[in-house]
Design an enzyme around this catalytic site. Sequence first.
Site, PDB file in Angstrom:
ATOM      1  N   HIS A   1       0.814  -1.223   0.000  1.00  0.00           N
ATOM      2  CA  HIS A   1       0.000   0.000   0.000  1.00  0.00           C
ATOM      3  C   HIS A   1       0.846   1.271   0.000  1.00  0.00           C
ATOM      4  CE1 HIS A   1       0.244   1.096   4.380  1.00  0.00           C
ATOM      5  NE2 HIS A   1       0.336  -0.201   4.574  1.00  0.00           N
TER       6      HIS A   1
ATOM      7  N   ASP B   1       5.939   2.236   6.759  1.00  0.00           N
ATOM      8  CA  ASP B   1       4.706   1.461   6.551  1.00  0.00           C
ATOM      9  C   ASP B   1       3.880   2.195   5.497  1.00  0.00           C
ATOM     10  OD1 ASP B   1       2.348  -0.013   6.783  1.00  0.00           O
ATOM     11  OD2 ASP B   1       1.725   1.020   8.614  1.00  0.00           O
TER      12      ASP B   1
ATOM     13  N   GLU C   1      -5.284   1.716   2.436  1.00  0.00           N
ATOM     14  CA  GLU C   1      -5.154   0.564   3.329  1.00  0.00           C
ATOM     15  C   GLU C   1      -5.384   0.973   4.774  1.00  0.00           C
ATOM     16  OE1 GLU C   1      -2.978  -2.282   6.023  1.00  0.00           O
ATOM     17  OE2 GLU C   1      -2.688  -0.127   5.756  1.00  0.00           O
ATOM     18  N   GLU C   2      -4.895   2.151   5.141  1.00  0.00           N
ATOM     19  CA  GLU C   2      -4.935   2.570   6.538  1.00  0.00           C
ATOM     20  C   GLU C   2      -6.345   2.865   7.057  1.00  0.00           C
ATOM     21  OE1 GLU C   2      -2.555   2.113   8.318  1.00  0.00           O
ATOM     22  OE2 GLU C   2      -0.670   2.434   7.287  1.00  0.00           O
TER      23      GLU C   2
ATOM     24  N   HIS D   1       3.026   3.596  12.790  1.00  0.00           N
ATOM     25  CA  HIS D   1       2.028   4.679  12.788  1.00  0.00           C
ATOM     26  C   HIS D   1       2.459   5.863  13.653  1.00  0.00           C
ATOM     27  CE1 HIS D   1      -1.601   2.024  11.384  1.00  0.00           C
ATOM     28  NE2 HIS D   1      -0.518   1.878  10.635  1.00  0.00           N
TER      29      HIS D   1
END
Length: 337
Positions: free
Chosen positions: A61, A170, A198-199, A309
Site C-alpha cells: 500500500h 509502513d 489501506e490505513e 504509525h
Amino acid sequence: MLDKLEEICKLNGGSGDEARVRDFIAANIHADEVITDNLGNLLVFKKGKKTPKNKIMFAAHMDEVSFIVTHIGDDGFLSFDAVGGVNPGVVLGKALRLERGALGVVGVKAIHQQSAEELKKIPDFSEMYLDIGASSCEEAEKVVSLGDRAYFDTDYFGFGNGFVKGKAIDDRAGCLIMMEMINGEPEYDAWYVFTVQEEIGTRGAKAAAFTIAPDIAIVLETTTACDIAGVSGSKKVCELGSGAVVSYMDRSTIYDRGLYALAVETAQKCGIPAQTKTLIAGGNDSGAIHVSRGGVRTCAISVPCRYLHSPSCVIKESDFYAVSALAEKMLSAVAEL
C-alpha cells in the site's frame, strides 16, 4: 536501495491523497502495462521469462497515516483529526506539514493549566490544535482549507547497527521492494499492485483484487515489532534483526497454510533469515484480497517495524533485504503450484 527508501518515505501520501507517491512509482519503474484505476490504485504488469500456471499478484500500500483539517478557528488555530490508526500520544508537540507546504506545531492546553484528572490521560485529537502561526481565520485560509491533509514533518536517518528511522516506512518499504522486482528481470509474469486507502480499511486492495482476479497473492508489508524494554515472550510479536516476518494469522486473515509453509521452507532452503509473529494482532491488505471474488490464496511477508504509525518508524536494514530476497524467491516458488 535504502537511499531510494528515504526518497519515497519523504513523500506525503495519506489515504485518499496518494497521488505524489503513485506518480513517483510510475516514473521510476519499467513495466509492460501500467494502469491507474478509478480509486487510485496503480496496477502494474511485468512480463517475466516464463508464464506461470497461476496468475500471481504482489501488493503493497502507498498510503500512510495522516491528519485532516476539520476546523479553522477565528484565532487561526486549526482543529484536526487522524486519518488511520494514530495514537494521540505520538502527536503531541510534533511538527506537521500541510499539503500546501505550511508548517505547524501540535499543541494542547499548557501543563500548568490542566487539572489533576487531565494530567492523568493523553488528550484526544479533539483537545489538540495545530498552530501554523496564523493570527486569524482569514490569515490561515491563505494556506489551508477544510479537508486539507497534514503529515508528520520529521527527519529520516540511520543509527546504531543498521537501524533506519523515518515516517511512512509502513508501507513504502513494500512499495520499494516491488519497484525493484519490476525493474529487475523476473523469472515469471506477475501483477504488482500499489494500493490506496489501506490505513482506513483496505479499500484499495478490495477493488484491485477484484480487477486483477489473481489465483495467488503475496502482500509485502511492515508489521509491528514490540521487541522493546519491558516486553518479553510472545508479546514481542516479532524482532528486528531476525529477518522477514511470515504470518500465519492476524485479525483480518487466516493465511493459506500451504503458502505459509512454502514461504518458511523457501526461506530456510535459500538461507534467508525469517521469523513469524508470536501474537495474533493487526491486519493488512490481505484481509480484503483473500476473500475477493471466489477467494485468493494469500501470503504476507513483512518487515518488522518498531513504533508503527508514528513519525519514528524504525526498521533494520538486514530485515528489509531479507523480505526483498524472499519476495523474489516466492515468485518462482508459487508460479508452478
